[in-house]
Design an enzyme around this catalytic site. Structure first.
Site, PDB file in Angstrom:
ATOM      1  N   ASP A  52      -5.423  -5.201 -11.370  1.00  0.00           N
ATOM      2  CA  ASP A  52      -4.915  -5.140 -12.744  1.00  0.00           C
ATOM      3  C   ASP A  52      -4.406  -3.757 -13.091  1.00  0.00           C
ATOM      4  O   ASP A  52      -3.596  -3.582 -13.987  1.00  0.00           O
ATOM      5  CB  ASP A  52      -6.000  -5.582 -13.718  1.00  0.00           C
ATOM      6  CG  ASP A  52      -6.292  -7.063 -13.531  1.00  0.00           C
ATOM      7  OD1 ASP A  52      -7.094  -7.396 -12.643  1.00  0.00           O
ATOM      8  OD2 ASP A  52      -5.666  -7.877 -14.228  1.00  0.00           O
TER       9      ASP A  52
ATOM     10  N   ARG B 137      -2.612 -15.563 -17.828  1.00  0.00           N
ATOM     11  CA  ARG B 137      -3.435 -14.413 -17.450  1.00  0.00           C
ATOM     12  C   ARG B 137      -2.942 -13.924 -16.097  1.00  0.00           C
ATOM     13  O   ARG B 137      -2.064 -14.531 -15.486  1.00  0.00           O
ATOM     14  CB  ARG B 137      -4.944 -14.708 -17.490  1.00  0.00           C
ATOM     15  CG  ARG B 137      -5.398 -16.114 -17.352  1.00  0.00           C
ATOM     16  CD  ARG B 137      -5.291 -16.693 -15.986  1.00  0.00           C
ATOM     17  NE  ARG B 137      -5.743 -15.781 -14.981  1.00  0.00           N
ATOM     18  CZ  ARG B 137      -5.301 -15.712 -13.757  1.00  0.00           C
ATOM     19  NH1 ARG B 137      -4.360 -16.529 -13.345  1.00  0.00           N
ATOM     20  NH2 ARG B 137      -5.770 -14.840 -12.892  1.00  0.00           N
ATOM     21  N   GLY B 138      -3.529 -12.811 -15.643  1.00  0.00           N
ATOM     22  CA  GLY B 138      -3.026 -12.185 -14.417  1.00  0.00           C
ATOM     23  C   GLY B 138      -2.035 -11.103 -14.816  1.00  0.00           C
ATOM     24  O   GLY B 138      -1.127 -11.345 -15.628  1.00  0.00           O
TER      25      GLY B 138
ATOM     26  N   LYS C 251     -10.693  -7.894 -11.224  1.00  0.00           N
ATOM     27  CA  LYS C 251     -11.667  -8.807 -11.812  1.00  0.00           C
ATOM     28  C   LYS C 251     -13.099  -8.464 -11.397  1.00  0.00           C
ATOM     29  O   LYS C 251     -13.355  -8.124 -10.241  1.00  0.00           O
ATOM     30  CB  LYS C 251     -11.298 -10.235 -11.389  1.00  0.00           C
ATOM     31  CG  LYS C 251     -12.179 -11.330 -11.933  1.00  0.00           C
ATOM     32  CD  LYS C 251     -12.302 -11.304 -13.440  1.00  0.00           C
ATOM     33  CE  LYS C 251     -10.974 -11.402 -14.166  1.00  0.00           C
ATOM     34  NZ  LYS C 251     -11.089 -11.110 -15.612  1.00  0.00           N
TER      35      LYS C 251
HETATM   36  O1  MRU Z   1      -8.698 -11.835 -16.582  1.00  0.00           O
HETATM   37  P1  MRU Z   1      -7.530 -12.256 -15.734  1.00  0.00           P
HETATM   38  O2  MRU Z   1      -7.658 -13.659 -15.205  1.00  0.00           O
HETATM   39  O3  MRU Z   1      -6.210 -11.999 -16.417  1.00  0.00           O
HETATM   40  O4  MRU Z   1      -7.591 -11.248 -14.510  1.00  0.00           O
HETATM   41  C1  MRU Z   1      -6.665 -11.317 -13.465  1.00  0.00           C
HETATM   42  C2  MRU Z   1      -7.201 -10.713 -12.261  1.00  0.00           C
HETATM   43  O5  MRU Z   1      -8.052  -9.864 -12.283  1.00  0.00           O
HETATM   44  C3  MRU Z   1      -6.659 -11.206 -10.996  1.00  0.00           C
HETATM   45  O6  MRU Z   1      -7.671 -11.477 -10.141  1.00  0.00           O
HETATM   46  C4  MRU Z   1      -5.775 -10.321 -10.242  1.00  0.00           C
HETATM   47  O7  MRU Z   1      -6.383  -9.801  -9.161  1.00  0.00           O
HETATM   48  C5  MRU Z   1      -4.939  -9.361 -10.878  1.00  0.00           C
HETATM   49  S1  MRU Z   1      -3.471 -10.175 -11.355  1.00  0.00           S
HETATM   50  C6  MRU Z   1      -2.579 -10.529  -9.912  1.00  0.00           C
END
Ligand code: MRU
Length: 362
Positions: free
Chosen positions: A241, A53-54, A252
């Site tokens: 994202d 993820r990320g 997030k």
């Molecule tokens: O749902 P996820 O864990 O894939 O979301 C990722 C995020 O939102 C991270 O916090 C992030 O800020 C973006 S990816 C570097």
């Protein structure tokens, strides 16, 4: 104190030259398990079920997923099927589409084995570029930390979710400046939002910072406001994202509330991101699709039971809702820490992306 443990990249091409291995992040920090992805279906599952993820790592995994699709069948139809399958895995992080379109563009002019080889070259390039981007974000963001450290005290940074090495191919976005500061011996302490419901802060960010021996404290998602009122946060540094043309930031769920609290308390609020997370096709954040995830993620909490074994508990018997991201309006963002420097205003994006485009097409 022993030396920090060295990290591996979050996605690695195997010695066979075609399958990739990724760390199954669902087990962290309790279980460290690498899994081999050998098919496009496995890559799609790894993304949708959040083994990886990320935003940047989702893009890198999708890129190799498309390579795996082409290795099985290099036809145009298979290319489009692979694209559609991978594009449908998660809706919010724009790096997914960005990476897939890049691989498709590099593969399309070729046929058969040459097409597969071109796709793999592109996926490898995407990974290497991500590592370089994150290092550059670290260098640029370091200046923010240095400025506070110059006052002769430990720098307190608040971060949300996991925007570290685990969310990228290496280094991370929001955590990259913190890693750089530590390399240079600058004293940093990180407030880590636990980040309900999947607890990426408590489980992943804390795991990374532990491994790197960086002082940190996990806090509930609701604690940041009080800490800011008390002057215990020097700056907020979060990932993204997707960022729209006007500078609105999708990240997030819970990021927006931190930005509001930061604004109210005069705490600088910075967003760290590579150019691949900027979506110039969308005018504002209201156009960004927000992923709605399974309410079970809110209802059930997983962790380590008192006996040390992993376990899951039910928190409530009520209905639950689970929007996974929120939008922080550009007016609450102090600046964007990019791989090309720190931007103070959304209007600077256009020039930056144009320059990057010119560089890539030259
Ligand atoms: O749902 P996820 O864990 O894939 O979301 C990722 C995020 O939102 C991270 O916090 C992030 O800020 C973006 S990816 C570097």
């Amino acid at each position: 104190m022993s030396a920090p443990q060295s990290r591996e990249r979050s996605i690695i091409l195997n010695e066979n030259g075609w399958s990739v291995r990724v760390l199954d992040q669902r087990g962290l920090p309790w279980r460290i398990e690498w899994v081999e992805l050998t098919t496009v279906a496995a890559a799609a599952r790894a993304i949708s079920e959040m083994w990886v993820r990320g935003a940047p790592l989702i893009g890198a995994t999708a890129a190799y997923g498309l390579c795996l699709a082409l290795r099985a069948d290099a036809s145009d139809a298979a290319l489009e099927r692979g694209m559609a399958l991978l594009l449908g895995t998660r809706p919010t992080a724009v790096n997914l589409r960005w990476a897939l379109e890049r691989v498709r563009a590099s593969a399309q002019p070729h046929q058969d084995d040459a097409r597969v080889a071109a796709a793999y070259r592109c996926a490898a390039l995407i990974c290497d570029e991500d590592v370089n981007s994150c290092r550059a974000i670290g260098d640029h963001g370091l200046e923010l930390i240095r400025a506070v450290a110059a006052q002769g005290r430990t720098v307190n940074v608040l971060t949300h979710c996991n925007a570290g090495a685990l969310a990228t191919v290496d280094y991370g976005t929001a955590l990259a400046p913190i890693y750089r500061a530590q390399e240079l011996g600058i004293a940093v302490h990180v407030w880590v939002d636990e980040t309900r419901p999947r607890n990426q802060g408590a489980l992943l960010t804390a795991y990374e910072l532990n491994r790197a021996r960086i002082p940190h404290t996990v806090i509930t998602d609701n604690a940041g406001g009080l800490l800011m009122q008390r002057g215990e946060v020097d700056l907020c540094l979060v990932g993204a994202d997707r960022v729209s043309r006007n500078g609105d930031v999708c990240n997030k769920i819970g990021t927006y509330l931190k930005a509001l609290a930061a604004h109210d308390n005069g705490v600088p609020f910075y967003v760290a991101l590579p150019l691949s997370t900027y979506d110039g096709s969308l005018a504002s954040g209201s156009e960004i699709p927000i992923e709605e995830r399974d309410p079970a993620e809110v209802i059930l909490i997983s962790g380590e039971l008192p006996g040390g074994e992993p376990g899951t508990l039910r928190l409530t018997r009520s209905a639950a809702a689970n929007p996974a991201f929120d939008i922080t309006p550009a007016r609450l963002v102090t600046g964007y820490v990019t791989d090309r420097g720190i931007l103070r205003h959304a209007s600077e994006w256009a020039a930056l992306t144009m320059r990057a485009l010119q560089r890539n097409t030259r």
